[in-house]
Motif scaffolding. Sequence first.
Motif: not given
Lengths: 177, 100
Positions: A100-122
């Motif tokens: 679970v900790l491992f997954f939480a770490e992933f989520v934090v990283i994905i959040k930190e990658l700063a998916f802004t509205e434009r860059a985060g879209m396909l």
Amino acid sequence: MLEVLIFYFSALVAIAGAVLMIVQRNPVASVLYLILSLAAQAVLYIQLSALFIGALLIIVYAGAILVLFLFVIMLLNLRGEHFEDKGPRLGRATKYALSVLFFAEFVVIIKELAFTERAGMLAAETAADFGGVEPVAELLYTKYLYPFELTSVLLLVAVVGAVLMAKREKTARQEDI
Amino acid sequence: MIPIAHYLILSALLFAIGTAGVIVTRNLIIIFMSIELMLNAANLAIVAFSRQLNLMDGHVYVFLIMAVAAAEAAVGLAIIIAIFRNRESINADRFNLLKR
């Protein structure tokens, strides 16, 4: 709207299949759940317009690799094998907490990658044949020719290694590995 | 349109389930299948990025990863067969030869 529905349904099936895979006691059922999970992932690949890879996932994984697993399960007689965890309760809880900790770490990283509205879209639109057999094969045989050729060497080594490993040696002592 | 973060979260979740499978279960075959699941979770992230950047190079990477997974499955299952032949078990808890 429909594609959102397809995404969440496939994601749910993929996760459910994966979870059921690791909690199953019967390895055959486990393999079948993994196939279910992979089929759902293939739907996601196709939704990401990766048609070739999606087809490959079904053909190579579900069709070949997991059938190999089934063969091995069939070869090994697992009746009477018990896999209960006899360790302390705290140790077991720690194991789950760790993942679970491992997954939480992933989520934090994905959040930190700063998916802004434009860059985060396909990408809104892709070429009509994006992910088809022909363009992928063209890349494979031009830009990635050497890695592709090296793959054949890898597979050869794997085949030789597997045969050598699984071969029954008549003279060798059976007791030691 | 689905944001790429959703695909990445799904990929992370599948990867975490795979690690849980490797850590928690003791059946060698299920541990092995969990490793395959982790490889596939990584593939999903690669395909999503590939779609986002509108480049097909990611598909080639996924292709190569699948080849590696096939090679790994062949060798790993051969090891499992060899271990089972010698120890009559595929319970990971019973393989403590180096611990003794």
